[in-house]
Design an enzyme around this catalytic site. Structure first.
Site, PDB file in Angstrom:
ATOM      1  N   HIS A  38       0.854  -1.183   0.000  1.00  0.00           N
ATOM      2  CA  HIS A  38       0.000   0.000   0.000  1.00  0.00           C
ATOM      3  C   HIS A  38       0.892   1.235   0.000  1.00  0.00           C
ATOM      4  O   HIS A  38       2.084   1.150   0.236  1.00  0.00           O
ATOM      5  CB  HIS A  38      -0.842   0.059   1.282  1.00  0.00           C
ATOM      6  CG  HIS A  38      -1.643  -1.152   1.576  1.00  0.00           C
ATOM      7  ND1 HIS A  38      -2.961  -1.276   1.220  1.00  0.00           N
ATOM      8  CD2 HIS A  38      -1.329  -2.302   2.228  1.00  0.00           C
ATOM      9  CE1 HIS A  38      -3.429  -2.445   1.646  1.00  0.00           C
ATOM     10  NE2 HIS A  38      -2.454  -3.086   2.258  1.00  0.00           N
ATOM     11  N   GLU A 120       2.627  -0.812   4.350  1.00  0.00           N
ATOM     12  CA  GLU A 120       2.365   0.539   3.860  1.00  0.00           C
ATOM     13  C   GLU A 120       3.694   1.248   3.616  1.00  0.00           C
ATOM     14  O   GLU A 120       4.572   1.239   4.478  1.00  0.00           O
ATOM     15  CB  GLU A 120       1.581   1.351   4.897  1.00  0.00           C
ATOM     16  CG  GLU A 120       0.193   0.844   5.182  1.00  0.00           C
ATOM     17  CD  GLU A 120      -0.865   1.413   4.270  1.00  0.00           C
ATOM     18  OE1 GLU A 120      -0.535   2.227   3.376  1.00  0.00           O
ATOM     19  OE2 GLU A 120      -2.042   1.058   4.462  1.00  0.00           O
ATOM     20  N   HIS A 156      -2.403  -2.941  -3.432  1.00  0.00           N
ATOM     21  CA  HIS A 156      -3.808  -2.748  -3.087  1.00  0.00           C
ATOM     22  C   HIS A 156      -4.638  -2.559  -4.353  1.00  0.00           C
ATOM     23  O   HIS A 156      -5.765  -3.032  -4.459  1.00  0.00           O
ATOM     24  CB  HIS A 156      -3.930  -1.537  -2.156  1.00  0.00           C
ATOM     25  CG  HIS A 156      -5.132  -1.561  -1.290  1.00  0.00           C
ATOM     26  ND1 HIS A 156      -5.417  -0.536  -0.418  1.00  0.00           N
ATOM     27  CD2 HIS A 156      -6.129  -2.458  -1.127  1.00  0.00           C
ATOM     28  CE1 HIS A 156      -6.547  -0.803   0.226  1.00  0.00           C
ATOM     29  NE2 HIS A 156      -6.993  -1.961  -0.190  1.00  0.00           N
ATOM     30  N   ASP A 166      -3.276   2.249  -4.956  1.00  0.00           N
ATOM     31  CA  ASP A 166      -1.940   2.228  -4.368  1.00  0.00           C
ATOM     32  C   ASP A 166      -1.307   0.844  -4.423  1.00  0.00           C
ATOM     33  O   ASP A 166      -2.027  -0.137  -4.488  1.00  0.00           O
ATOM     34  CB  ASP A 166      -2.005   2.744  -2.918  1.00  0.00           C
ATOM     35  CG  ASP A 166      -2.941   1.939  -2.009  1.00  0.00           C
ATOM     36  OD1 ASP A 166      -4.103   1.722  -2.396  1.00  0.00           O
ATOM     37  OD2 ASP A 166      -2.513   1.542  -0.927  1.00  0.00           O
TER      38      ASP A 166
END
Length: 190
Positions: A38, A120, A156, A166
């Site tokens: 992400h 992330e 994602h 993303d």
């Protein structure tokens, strides 16, 4: 120190621990097979603050920025965040189900949170990520691949197409595919 010794109950010693309450048990028998990437910045395009940590630990001040009203009250998490300076943070034990993918499907399997680890990268869709983030990501991927039966990596955008974008076109997929730890893994079509 062996890679296996770097783990304790799903927590990696290479990341600073920031415990999130936003997680749950994985389904019985669920193997951790997918790394899900992400990107995030809060507010969008701003880096280095503590807003991501506050979001994942349910301490975000919803009135601190107008953008936050678009997801007020959302309870989300990810297993890891890699900051722009390469620092790694871990919010959820990899043994638990973090809440990062939402409605999602990978290769016909629904609910990617059940069988994935979420990472992330601090950044925006479409913008490049920092070299040091790729260095940290490579270390993390190597440690994860030694610990869990991973065999796929996706963004994602690939598990929630049309809903998410993303990590986006700024992410260097070729660089990650070339990592020794990802040899033979399943990747999205590029």
């Amino acid at each position: 120190m062996s890679a296996a010794a770097r783990w304790r109950r799903g927590w990696w010693s290479g990341a600073a621990r920031r415990s999130s309450p936003n997680h749950g048990p994985r389904p019985d028998g669920a193997a951790i097979e997918l790394l899900l990437l992400h990107s995030i910045s809060l507010p969008p395009g701003e880096y280095g603050g503590d807003s991501i940590e506050r979001l994942f630990t349910n301490r975000l001040d919803w009135g601190a920025h107008p953008y936050y009203a678009t997801f007020r009250g959302l309870e989300v998490s990810s297993h890891f965040v890699i900051r722009r300076d390469g620092r790694a943070l871990q919010f959820v034990s990899c043994e638990r189900r973090a809440w990062h993918a939402g409605r999602s499907s990978w290769r016909g399997r629904e609910n990617c949170n059940d069988f994935s680890i979420g990472i992330e990268l601090e950044g925006l869709e479409g913008e490049p990520f920092e070299d040091v983030q790729y260095v940290t990501l490579a270390r993390l991927v190597d440690a994860l691949a030694r610990r869990y039966p991973l065999h796929a990596m996706a963004g994602h955008e690939h598990v929630a197409p049309g809903r998410k974008r993303d990590p986006g076109p700024g992410f260097d997929w070729a660089r990650v595919r070339a990592l020794p730890a990802t040899a033979g893994w399943d990747f999205p079509e590029m």
